[in-house]
Design a protein around this motif. Sequence first.
Motif, PDB file in Angstrom:
ATOM      1  N   ASP A  89       2.111   8.934  10.925  1.00  0.00           N
ATOM      2  CA  ASP A  89       3.297   9.690  10.935  1.00  0.00           C
ATOM      3  C   ASP A  89       4.297   8.725  12.132  1.00  0.00           C
ATOM      4  N   ALA A  90       5.174   8.266  10.589  1.00  0.00           N
ATOM      5  CA  ALA A  90       6.695   7.319  10.909  1.00  0.00           C
ATOM      6  C   ALA A  90       7.568   8.284  10.788  1.00  0.00           C
ATOM      7  N   THR A  91       7.729   9.096  10.793  1.00  0.00           N
ATOM      8  CA  THR A  91       9.106   9.672  10.914  1.00  0.00           C
ATOM      9  C   THR A  91       9.946   9.281  12.243  1.00  0.00           C
ATOM     10  N   ALA A  92       9.730   9.044  13.099  1.00  0.00           N
ATOM     11  CA  ALA A  92      10.620   8.705  14.239  1.00  0.00           C
ATOM     12  C   ALA A  92      11.076   6.844  14.237  1.00  0.00           C
ATOM     13  N   SER A  93       9.713   6.587  14.072  1.00  0.00           N
ATOM     14  CA  SER A  93       9.816   4.635  14.378  1.00  0.00           C
ATOM     15  C   SER A  93      11.059   4.610  12.832  1.00  0.00           C
ATOM     16  N   LEU A  94      10.629   5.252  12.042  1.00  0.00           N
ATOM     17  CA  LEU A  94      12.008   4.775  10.313  1.00  0.00           C
ATOM     18  C   LEU A  94      13.173   5.211  10.471  1.00  0.00           C
ATOM     19  N   GLY A  95      13.408   6.248  12.087  1.00  0.00           N
ATOM     20  CA  GLY A  95      14.731   7.137  11.987  1.00  0.00           C
ATOM     21  C   GLY A  95      15.169   8.515  10.984  1.00  0.00           C
ATOM     22  N   LEU A  96      13.893   8.631  10.607  1.00  0.00           N
ATOM     23  CA  LEU A  96      14.523  10.199   9.492  1.00  0.00           C
ATOM     24  C   LEU A  96      14.023  11.116  10.692  1.00  0.00           C
ATOM     25  N   ASP A  97      14.366  10.940  11.387  1.00  0.00           N
ATOM     26  CA  ASP A  97      14.075  12.267  12.381  1.00  0.00           C
ATOM     27  C   ASP A  97      16.007  12.572  12.267  1.00  0.00           C
ATOM     28  N   ARG A  98      16.584  11.954  12.825  1.00  0.00           N
ATOM     29  CA  ARG A  98      17.925  11.720  13.414  1.00  0.00           C
ATOM     30  C   ARG A  98      19.170  12.761  12.712  1.00  0.00           C
ATOM     31  N   TYR A 118       0.628  -1.350  -0.236  1.00  0.00           N
ATOM     32  CA  TYR A 118      -0.016   0.019  -0.275  1.00  0.00           C
ATOM     33  C   TYR A 118       0.670   1.322  -0.193  1.00  0.00           C
ATOM     34  N   PRO A 119       0.470   1.920  -1.069  1.00  0.00           N
ATOM     35  CA  PRO A 119       1.120   2.953  -0.881  1.00  0.00           C
ATOM     36  C   PRO A 119       1.411   4.287   0.104  1.00  0.00           C
ATOM     37  N   ASP A 120       3.143   4.734   0.826  1.00  0.00           N
ATOM     38  CA  ASP A 120       3.178   5.314   1.176  1.00  0.00           C
ATOM     39  C   ASP A 120       3.751   6.745   1.098  1.00  0.00           C
ATOM     40  N   ILE A 121       3.969   7.393   2.604  1.00  0.00           N
ATOM     41  CA  ILE A 121       4.533   8.748   1.773  1.00  0.00           C
ATOM     42  C   ILE A 121       5.672   8.881   2.589  1.00  0.00           C
ATOM     43  N   VAL A 122       6.049  10.075   1.477  1.00  0.00           N
ATOM     44  CA  VAL A 122       7.411  10.573   2.033  1.00  0.00           C
ATOM     45  C   VAL A 122       6.941  12.418   1.701  1.00  0.00           C
ATOM     46  N   MET A 123       7.770  13.076   2.530  1.00  0.00           N
ATOM     47  CA  MET A 123       8.129  14.406   2.526  1.00  0.00           C
ATOM     48  C   MET A 123       8.928  15.324   2.664  1.00  0.00           C
ATOM     49  N   SER A 124       9.657  15.921   1.828  1.00  0.00           N
ATOM     50  CA  SER A 124      10.635  16.888   2.143  1.00  0.00           C
ATOM     51  C   SER A 124      10.223  17.964   2.878  1.00  0.00           C
ATOM     52  N   VAL A 125      10.608  18.521   3.763  1.00  0.00           N
ATOM     53  CA  VAL A 125       9.697  20.009   4.352  1.00  0.00           C
ATOM     54  C   VAL A 125      11.295  21.103   4.651  1.00  0.00           C
ATOM     55  N   VAL A 126      11.366  21.714   4.260  1.00  0.00           N
ATOM     56  CA  VAL A 126      11.828  23.299   4.358  1.00  0.00           C
ATOM     57  C   VAL A 126      12.740  23.129   6.038  1.00  0.00           C
ATOM     58  N   GLY A 127      13.850  22.860   5.813  1.00  0.00           N
ATOM     59  CA  GLY A 127      14.113  23.018   7.360  1.00  0.00           C
ATOM     60  C   GLY A 127      13.825  22.397   8.478  1.00  0.00           C
ATOM     61  N   GLY A 128      13.254  21.288   8.410  1.00  0.00           N
ATOM     62  CA  GLY A 128      12.750  19.921   8.522  1.00  0.00           C
ATOM     63  C   GLY A 128      13.236  18.680   8.524  1.00  0.00           C
ATOM     64  N   GLY A 129      14.045  18.880   7.342  1.00  0.00           N
ATOM     65  CA  GLY A 129      14.427  17.229   7.294  1.00  0.00           C
ATOM     66  C   GLY A 129      13.431  16.270   6.319  1.00  0.00           C
ATOM     67  N   LEU A 130      13.244  15.002   6.001  1.00  0.00           N
ATOM     68  CA  LEU A 130      12.408  13.609   5.545  1.00  0.00           C
ATOM     69  C   LEU A 130      11.286  13.584   6.444  1.00  0.00           C
ATOM     70  N   ARG A 131       9.836  13.890   5.978  1.00  0.00           N
ATOM     71  CA  ARG A 131       8.809  13.319   7.152  1.00  0.00           C
ATOM     72  C   ARG A 131       8.240  11.962   6.649  1.00  0.00           C
ATOM     73  N   ALA A 132       7.612  10.972   6.695  1.00  0.00           N
ATOM     74  CA  ALA A 132       7.168   9.453   6.491  1.00  0.00           C
ATOM     75  C   ALA A 132       6.047   9.573   6.783  1.00  0.00           C
ATOM     76  N   PHE A 133       5.079   9.253   6.598  1.00  0.00           N
ATOM     77  CA  PHE A 133       3.204   8.786   6.848  1.00  0.00           C
ATOM     78  C   PHE A 133       3.444   7.157   5.824  1.00  0.00           C
ATOM     79  N   LEU A 134       3.013   6.917   6.848  1.00  0.00           N
ATOM     80  CA  LEU A 134       1.989   5.144   6.756  1.00  0.00           C
ATOM     81  C   LEU A 134       0.891   4.625   6.204  1.00  0.00           C
ATOM     82  N   ASN A 135       0.766   4.111   4.897  1.00  0.00           N
ATOM     83  CA  ASN A 135      -0.542   3.968   4.724  1.00  0.00           C
ATOM     84  C   ASN A 135      -0.877   3.206   5.590  1.00  0.00           C
ATOM     85  N   PRO A 136      -2.701   2.718   6.178  1.00  0.00           N
ATOM     86  CA  PRO A 136      -2.987   2.352   7.424  1.00  0.00           C
ATOM     87  C   PRO A 136      -3.377   0.783   6.775  1.00  0.00           C
ATOM     88  N   GLY A 137      -2.799   0.960   5.127  1.00  0.00           N
ATOM     89  CA  GLY A 137      -3.461  -0.880   4.613  1.00  0.00           C
ATOM     90  C   GLY A 137      -5.251  -0.810   4.404  1.00  0.00           C
TER      91      GLY A 137
END
Length: 675
Positions: A341-350, A314-333
Amino acid sequence: MNSRLTLSVLILLAMASAVLPTVSHAVINAGLQPADLFHSRYTTVCILDILAVDPDAGTAQCKISRSLKGKLIEDAEVMLNFTGSMKGAAAAAMAEGDIVVGDKVVAFAGRRRGPKDLMLYANSFYLGQMSEPGSWSLDKSGAAMVGLDGAAISTLAGTWNGSSRQLAALVEDIAAGRDFFPRKGYARFQTDRLLKQFEAPVTGVAAYDLDGDGDLDVVACAGSVSVFMQGDDQKFADATEALGLSGASSLGCGAADINGDGLTDLLLGTTIYNGRFANGRLSFVKNDHALSGASEFSASLKTSAFVELNGDGYPDIVMSVVGGGLRAFLNPGEAGGSFTDATASLGLDRAECGGGGNGFVSPGHWNDDMRTDLFYASELGYFLVQNEAGVFEPVAHEIDFKFTSSATGNVGETGAGVFLPLFSPEHMDLVVPLEDGWIVVANQDGVPVDVTRWGNEISEGSQAHLATIAEDLNCDGHVDFFTISSAENGHNRYIVNRGYGSFMLGTTHKHYEHMFDGPSSELGGLACAAGDLNNDGAPDLVVGNAHGHLTLIFNDTLAARAPVAHPAPEIAAIENVKLLTVHVLGSKGIVNARVMLHDASGRLVARRDLTNNVSAGSCSAANAVISVRMPVDGRCKATVLYSDGLTRTAEVDLSSSPHNVVVVDRGEVGPDDEF
């Protein structure tokens, strides 16, 4: 090379001159290429493996690993002796890693007027003599000769500028009669077709089949969102109001079926519009709840795109935010509901994954485990690969990325790259645009390696490069790339992949009367997508620019390929190209799916990873358009590896038609005449 020089003068110059170890001669010399050296210039060609080097003595001990032409004996050892000015040049090359143990050397030797003449390529050209059977000397000064017109020339300039290993692979293919290393671009496009003139810049475009009829439609974002549905004879009608999108606005767009209902949904910035079919008509309905957690990023959103992140299809979403890095959102399927919002659980906030940065993000497969990886064009560049737990980890690299604009001093104005199979269909590489050029990253067993210096006209850039997409635009079997320039008078660049790590600027080496016919190529671009708009088997382009132009650029390459009598080998090769379109259908698993084509022997001849062309907030078609040169008896297997791991295979006989169409569905597989 001066084309007015006679052959005899060329031979004399080639004997007397040499090229200093350098990569400055980037422009291709179409009149003198490795195949010419192999077939016409030299009686002996071999590949050597470097066994030992001694920079103080100026020597390299080698072994002949392949004798491709002539009477040299394989496994015989040869001592290369660099003397005179070449001794210092070779010592520098040894120190810099261009002449090292384990690398390849290619030798061309023996000429009509100089049976011992030697030209050696060890990541640069050296000239000398086969002075003894096991001892060869390389002693030319490398000074350029003066031609008949008084200008300094080098007879080897543009012949080869790549690595020794790639040249070794090329000469092996030349010896086997399977080489294809084109001298020209062999592409042509129809006159620009202005679909609409907007009052605002066009910042996002999509070429996507919105209604499932097999024809690509066009979406344009120019502040407001407009949709043009394709009817008969490539006629596009503005259907924005009829589709319920009159009030929609966004800087970019994406398309995919997010809930498995068989209808396309749209991602417009941080908002999803669900496709709905009722009362015999398609429309899109704003879903205020699907991405409610992303609304806080609306004002600072750079780009957003559908990707497959957790392997459920199921398609998820990745976003690039100015000054905020990458954000990831998982599809509920299957459970339905809102994206989480799965940004932290996927490690993209580091911080080590670029947390808090500003840059474009490119999705693709780097380590081929079917989990989607990311390249984040922020700071020094981040290769982000998912580990076994699905958490992103950075891959170490030593590549010198620079994403700051020298014109404005701003970051995040370039770097929207693309994953593509440049060197082999076995794995994906990466092209990243910089302000005025590119970096070509080879995937060497998962290690990112900058091979830009070997790419010939990869150095022939433009200005204000923004984003790059990948397609085989000249339908020759090599995946090319196309880069847009954000400058209002910037030149969009079509870079032709010649194979073996070499590239040419298409418009410099046009074969037909023109390559691009219209103003769009010199008016820059803010958005670009690719797809076969007219279903002829050749990918077309959709470009939006700062002038508000939404332009369709139809590929005319196939129409220009009328058979000719007694064609040169490379012309014969492209005349024998077979086209295959693979439509990938199903309720899920299409985003970041992989399409592979194997010949009857099981050899992988082509690969396309779907939905990679999402550069700078645009979206390209979710099908594979493949060109194959000289297929083995035509019988092939097209395999689709869906992004949730499901595999489906279709048999195809490429010899049955110049353009074959196959529909691969999660439930059914087979040819289909409806497309």
